[in-house]
Design a protein around this motif. Sequence first.
Motif, short mmCIF file in Angstrom:
data_model
loop_
_atom_site.label_atom_id
_atom_site.label_comp_id
_atom_site.label_asym_id
_atom_site.label_seq_id
_atom_site.Cartn_x
_atom_site.Cartn_y
_atom_site.Cartn_z
N LEU A 69 0.82 -1.21 0.00
CA LEU A 69 0.00 0.00 0.00
C LEU A 69 0.86 1.26 0.00
O LEU A 69 0.58 2.21 -0.75
N LEU A 70 1.89 1.31 0.84
CA LEU A 70 2.72 2.51 0.90
C LEU A 70 3.48 2.73 -0.40
O LEU A 70 3.62 3.87 -0.86
N ASP A 71 3.96 1.66 -1.01
CA ASP A 71 4.64 1.81 -2.30
C ASP A 71 3.66 2.29 -3.36
O ASP A 71 4.01 3.11 -4.22
N VAL A 75 3.73 6.15 -5.43
CA VAL A 75 3.77 6.39 -6.88
C VAL A 75 2.42 6.87 -7.40
O VAL A 75 2.23 6.96 -8.62
N GLY A 76 1.49 7.18 -6.50
CA GLY A 76 0.22 7.74 -6.91
C GLY A 76 -0.82 6.74 -7.35
O GLY A 76 -1.74 7.09 -8.10
N THR A 411 2.09 9.87 4.64
CA THR A 411 3.12 8.92 5.05
C THR A 411 4.02 8.55 3.87
O THR A 411 5.26 8.48 4.00
N ALA A 412 3.41 8.33 2.71
CA ALA A 412 4.20 8.02 1.52
C ALA A 412 5.06 9.22 1.12
O ALA A 412 6.20 9.05 0.65
N LEU A 415 8.12 9.15 3.22
CA LEU A 415 9.03 8.11 2.76
C LEU A 415 9.79 8.56 1.51
O LEU A 415 10.98 8.26 1.35
N ARG A 416 9.13 9.28 0.63
CA ARG A 416 9.83 9.80 -0.55
C ARG A 416 10.89 10.82 -0.14
O ARG A 416 11.98 10.87 -0.74
N ARG A 417 10.59 11.65 0.86
CA ARG A 417 11.59 12.60 1.34
C ARG A 417 12.80 11.88 1.94
O ARG A 417 13.95 12.26 1.72
#
Length: 426
Positions: A69-71, A75-76, A411-412, A415-417
């Motif tokens: 889910l987070l991945d 990526v939208g 949250t995602a 994680l990207r940051r």
Amino acid sequence: MAEQRFVTGSREQAFLLPPDMGEWLPADHLVWLVCEAVDRLDFAAFEREYRDDGQGRPAYDPRLMVALLLDAYAVGERSSRQIERRCREDVAFRVAACGLQPDHVTIARFRRRHVVALVGLFAGVLRLCAAAGLLRLGSVAIDGTKVWADANKNRLAPVSAEEAAAQLLREAEVRDIAEDALPEAQQACVRGLVPAELADPARRAERFAQAAELLAESPPVREQPEQRQSAAADAAAPRAPRRANKTDPESRMMVSPRGWIQGYNAQLALDESHLVLACDVSANPSDYRLLQPMITLTEQALAEAESGQRPGCYLADAGYWNGKLVEQLSSEGRRLLAKPNGRPRRRGRSRSPAVAAMERRLAHPANRRRFHRRQALAEPVIAQIKVGKPLDRFRLRGLAGARLEWTLACTAHNLRRLHRQQTATS
């Protein structure tokens, strides 16, 4: 004439993927960071929802589903059907799912079943970002945006008699609790009773005479427009709308830069490194009631992240201005820069103390430069979430579903940051 040469291939050629899944993608790919971060989070809240007697069909590992889910949100991708499809076609999704292919019903049910636990993962990811030194709390910008609900704004219907009656009972209960907290003399006045010192005609005349003398000696006190507005806002109890949406009754009609929408008010608190410190979704279209809740959520998130730091200054636009609340927050030791709103003062009427104090504070060059950073901190992150990883409309209905989607997107984003910082330093 020279012969043309091309690099060709054959679709009938038989080959195998590398036996090690770690060789499917580069070592600095986002999915590896997501999986590593998920392994460091606490999953006790997820595991309590499953049986521990060994009976029944085994369920998918919550860590696998959360990583997927987070991945996907990073990526939208928010559709459970599209996530199922990409588990077959996308190498990164196959890595996140450990080579398995959960169907869209399983993904949707997992997301609905673990709403509270999924929202709680935000604090764990923020703790990882703090441990990596990503927090920069010199200034914290608070901003909001209106997001479409999964509802048609033209499908409105009058609220049923049962819902209206239940809302009236809730409002009456809230009013009774507020009146019980008043002093006895005020409670007597609310019930229409005369206080004991005014029941006797002789004492009543004496009290009236004393009051007349005090009024004659003291200058008239003019009530400020801001004070009248704050008193009216505090006295107004939340009321249910006369008409509710048929598909999402909890959503509200709100004004956005693109006109009226049927949606929710999504809130963010960001630090100087564009890291989301707190997020929430409200059905209240006004921002001025949400300043204190967002500050409270920010401080709670920092406490859970064990950062040991406090924000140097909170930045908010004119939509959050509430003079009474600003004075209360300042008295509690919080530094706040917010642009006062409202109509220009009339001739002969002085400004309120809160407005005058804030204007003097904003006139300082250092504070002016800091306040101008508010838009640069908030607007890019909102654009990345709503346009870059398109979350311009919630897919889940209800306030709880909208809050879950907004929290997963934030949250995602964190994680990207974190991934961007690690790839920049490696």
